[in-house]
Design a protein around this motif. Structure first.
Motif, PDB file in Angstrom:
ATOM      1  N   VAL A  40      49.467  48.711  42.837  1.00 13.96           N
ATOM      2  CA  VAL A  40      48.027  48.391  42.799  1.00 13.96           C
ATOM      3  C   VAL A  40      47.211  49.657  42.596  1.00 13.96           C
ATOM      4  N   SER A  99      39.609  45.464  38.083  1.00 16.81           N
ATOM      5  CA  SER A  99      39.307  45.102  39.472  1.00 16.81           C
ATOM      6  C   SER A  99      40.596  44.833  40.242  1.00 16.81           C
ATOM      7  N   THR A 100      40.502  44.949  41.560  1.00 19.01           N
ATOM      8  CA  THR A 100      41.655  44.649  42.418  1.00 19.01           C
ATOM      9  C   THR A 100      42.121  43.215  42.197  1.00 19.01           C
ATOM     10  N   GLU A 101      41.154  42.295  41.997  1.00 18.97           N
ATOM     11  CA  GLU A 101      41.493  40.883  41.790  1.00 18.97           C
ATOM     12  C   GLU A 101      42.352  40.705  40.530  1.00 18.97           C
ATOM     13  N   GLN A 102      41.991  41.444  39.468  1.00 21.64           N
ATOM     14  CA  GLN A 102      42.759  41.347  38.220  1.00 21.64           C
ATOM     15  C   GLN A 102      44.185  41.850  38.410  1.00 21.64           C
ATOM     16  N   GLN A 141      45.858  41.948  41.228  1.00 14.48           N
ATOM     17  CA  GLN A 141      46.585  40.981  42.068  1.00 14.48           C
ATOM     18  C   GLN A 141      47.008  39.763  41.253  1.00 14.48           C
ATOM     19  N   ALA A 142      46.157  39.351  40.298  1.00  8.38           N
ATOM     20  CA  ALA A 142      46.480  38.198  39.444  1.00  8.38           C
ATOM     21  C   ALA A 142      47.677  38.523  38.553  1.00  8.38           C
TER      22      ALA A 142
END
Length: 204
Positions: free
Chosen positions: A140, A150-153, A155-156
């Motif tokens: 990450v 982004s962190t969300e991307q 993680q996805a």
């Protein structure tokens, strides 16, 4: 000339596949990157690019008529049917490009670098599988720093990839890349020596 021994190298996003591949290349090993092959088959003038334009229209092109990957991704990301159509068009061409490049190898063995080595079934084509492994939190951190996403991307992307433990289950050899580049290159040098010995004495 006989086709060389082929060793596969894979790992999750941010694991350091490129750095490991460069270390093998510095030792004179012919490396083929599946991501590069995926780019070759859709370069300007290639039949696959024309097929994509015929299917999706010119909205998938940049002003210079090269493929706008972001535009194509957006069209197929939420449409499984269209994504499958693109995969059925491109995957045989990518496999062919990979095989043609591997056949040109003049080193003792060749390295096939692929993020989807296992998921795509390419691991069945190779003699051994190397997994470049790092803890998830390092994946990450590195991806955030490199790709400015982004962190969300991140993680996805991680959620879409094969879980770490499952990937390690396919490994014949593991490169642990939680340290610095020198440590990684030392591990690569050791594996290189091991592979040369295996080639000399295949039944050991």
């Amino acid at each position: 000339m006989q086709a060389p021994w082929v060793i596969g190298l894979t790992g999750g996003i941010g694991s350091g596949k490129s750095a490991a591949a460069k270390a093998f290349a510095k030792l004179g090993i012919h490396t083929v990157d599946a991501d590069d092959a995926a780019r070759w088959v859709v370069e300007s003038g290639q039949p696959a690019l024309q097929a994509l334009v015929n299917h999706f229209g010119e909205k998938i092109l940049h002003a210079d008529s090269s493929l706008n990957r972001a535009a194509l991704r957006e069209l197929i990301f939420t449409d499984a049917e269209q994504r499958l159509w693109v995969e059925q068009l491109l995957h045989p061409l990518i496999r062919q490009a990979i095989e043609e490049s591997l056949a040109q190898a003049r080193s003792a063995y060749a390295l096939l670098v692929s993020p989807l080595l296992i998921e795509s079934g390419q691991h069945q084509r190779v003699e051994r599988v190397i997994v470049v492994d790092v803890p998830t939190h390092i994946q990450v951190e590195r991806t955030l720093a490199r790709d400015k996403v982004s962190t969300e991307q991140v993680q996805a992307i991680l959620a879409a990839q094969m879980p770490r433990e499952q990937r390690l289950g396919y490994a014949d050899d593991i490169l642990s890349n939680h340290g610095n580049l020198n440590e990684l290159e030392l591990q690569v040098a050791q594996l290189h020596k091991k592979y040369l010995q295996l080639l000399e004495n295949p039944h050991d």
